[in-house]
Design an enzyme around this catalytic site. Structure first.
Site, PDB file in Angstrom:
ATOM      1  N   ASP A  67       0.841  -1.203   0.000  1.00  0.00           N
ATOM      2  CA  ASP A  67       0.000   0.000   0.000  1.00  0.00           C
ATOM      3  C   ASP A  67       0.880   1.259   0.000  1.00  0.00           C
ATOM      4  O   ASP A  67       1.624   1.515   0.938  1.00  0.00           O
ATOM      5  CB  ASP A  67      -0.908  -0.005   1.237  1.00  0.00           C
ATOM      6  CG  ASP A  67      -2.057   0.985   1.136  1.00  0.00           C
ATOM      7  OD1 ASP A  67      -1.841   2.097   0.613  1.00  0.00           O
ATOM      8  OD2 ASP A  67      -3.167   0.645   1.598  1.00  0.00           O
ATOM      9  N   HIS A 119      -2.701  -0.175  -2.698  1.00  0.00           N
ATOM     10  CA  HIS A 119      -3.905   0.468  -2.171  1.00  0.00           C
ATOM     11  C   HIS A 119      -5.075   0.301  -3.144  1.00  0.00           C
ATOM     12  O   HIS A 119      -4.913   0.375  -4.351  1.00  0.00           O
ATOM     13  CB  HIS A 119      -3.608   1.960  -1.953  1.00  0.00           C
ATOM     14  CG  HIS A 119      -4.693   2.694  -1.241  1.00  0.00           C
ATOM     15  ND1 HIS A 119      -4.913   2.558   0.118  1.00  0.00           N
ATOM     16  CD2 HIS A 119      -5.633   3.569  -1.691  1.00  0.00           C
ATOM     17  CE1 HIS A 119      -5.933   3.321   0.467  1.00  0.00           C
ATOM     18  NE2 HIS A 119      -6.385   3.937  -0.607  1.00  0.00           N
TER      19      HIS A 119
END
Length: 231
Positions: free
Chosen positions: A169, A200
């Site tokens: 992420d 993400h």
């Protein structure tokens, strides 16, 4: 079947998108938006949850800044607008608005009294805080941004929380993930899944980092979690 719900608070009123299942009585799930407002992605999530047997409610949490935000992740201008909204957003006021949404959900015709919450991105942080600060019955957090700053609140958690974390992420770096895991992995109410190699918003259909296989895996886990926790 969808409708618009108006939620009244001491600070003013805001709207929420509501999708209903065929069942006459069902648990509700509050769907907590990303930084793009109550857009088609969020409405589609609500419609999908309704098809799975839940009353899904997505409140307009940007109403204090600008009501009715409905943008995508498909242009630079929209990303710029989204980050402006994110930076102007008051997280504590947002949780207050989610609490008002939960209270409204419990009173809705067709809701059996049980209410869960699921949030994505900004909403992933808000789902975590909803779990620690409200009377929600169960919550799911997808790649929440900023949770590491609030892990101390987990001591207030009295209901189950499921967390989906993207290993790569870009908005939750390794040191933040380590803080989250160290603080929360042994909590009796928290279940955490790490998605290796995912960035993400891997579950945002149509997004740059969408991964169909891991999105299906995460969504399947979320469905099972809610079916058990909201039964």
């Amino acid at each position: 079947m969808s409708e618009t719900l108006t939620i009244n608070t001491p600070d003013g009123a805001f709207s929420a998108y509501v999708a209903r299942p065929k069942a006459a009585s069902a648990p509700a799930i509050v769907v907590i938006q990303e930084i793009f407002g109550v857009n088609k992605v969020m409405r589609d999530i609500c419609d999908g949850l309704a098809a799975q047997g839940f009353v899904a409610i997505c409140p307009d949490l940007f109403w204090r800044i600008e009501p009715g935000i409905d943008i995508t992740d498909q242009s630079e201008a929209e990303w710029k607008k989204a980050f402006e909204l994110f930076n102007a957003f008051d997280v504590d006021a947002g949780v207050t608005d989610i609490a008002a949404t939960i209270a409204a959900a419990r009173k809705l015709d067709g809701v059996n009294g049980k209410v869960g919450a699921v949030g994505y991105c900004l909403g992933g942080l808000l789902a975590f805080l909803t779990a620690t600060r409200t009377d929600i019955d169960a919550a799911v957090s997808y790649y929440g941004v900023g949770i590491e700053k609030h892990v101390g609140e987990a001591e207030k958690l009295n209901h189950p929380l499921l967390m989906h974390i993207a290993e790569k992420d870009q908005f939750v770096p390794p040191e933040a993930q380590q803080l989250i895991l160290s603080a929360l992995k042994d909590h009796p109410q928290i279940e955490i899944h790490i998605y290796e190699g995912r960035d993400h918003a891997f579950a945002r259909e149509g997004g740059a980092h969408y991964d169909a296989a891991d999105a299906a895996k995460a969504n399947g886990r979320s469905l099972t979690f809610f079916q058990q926790a909201l039964a």
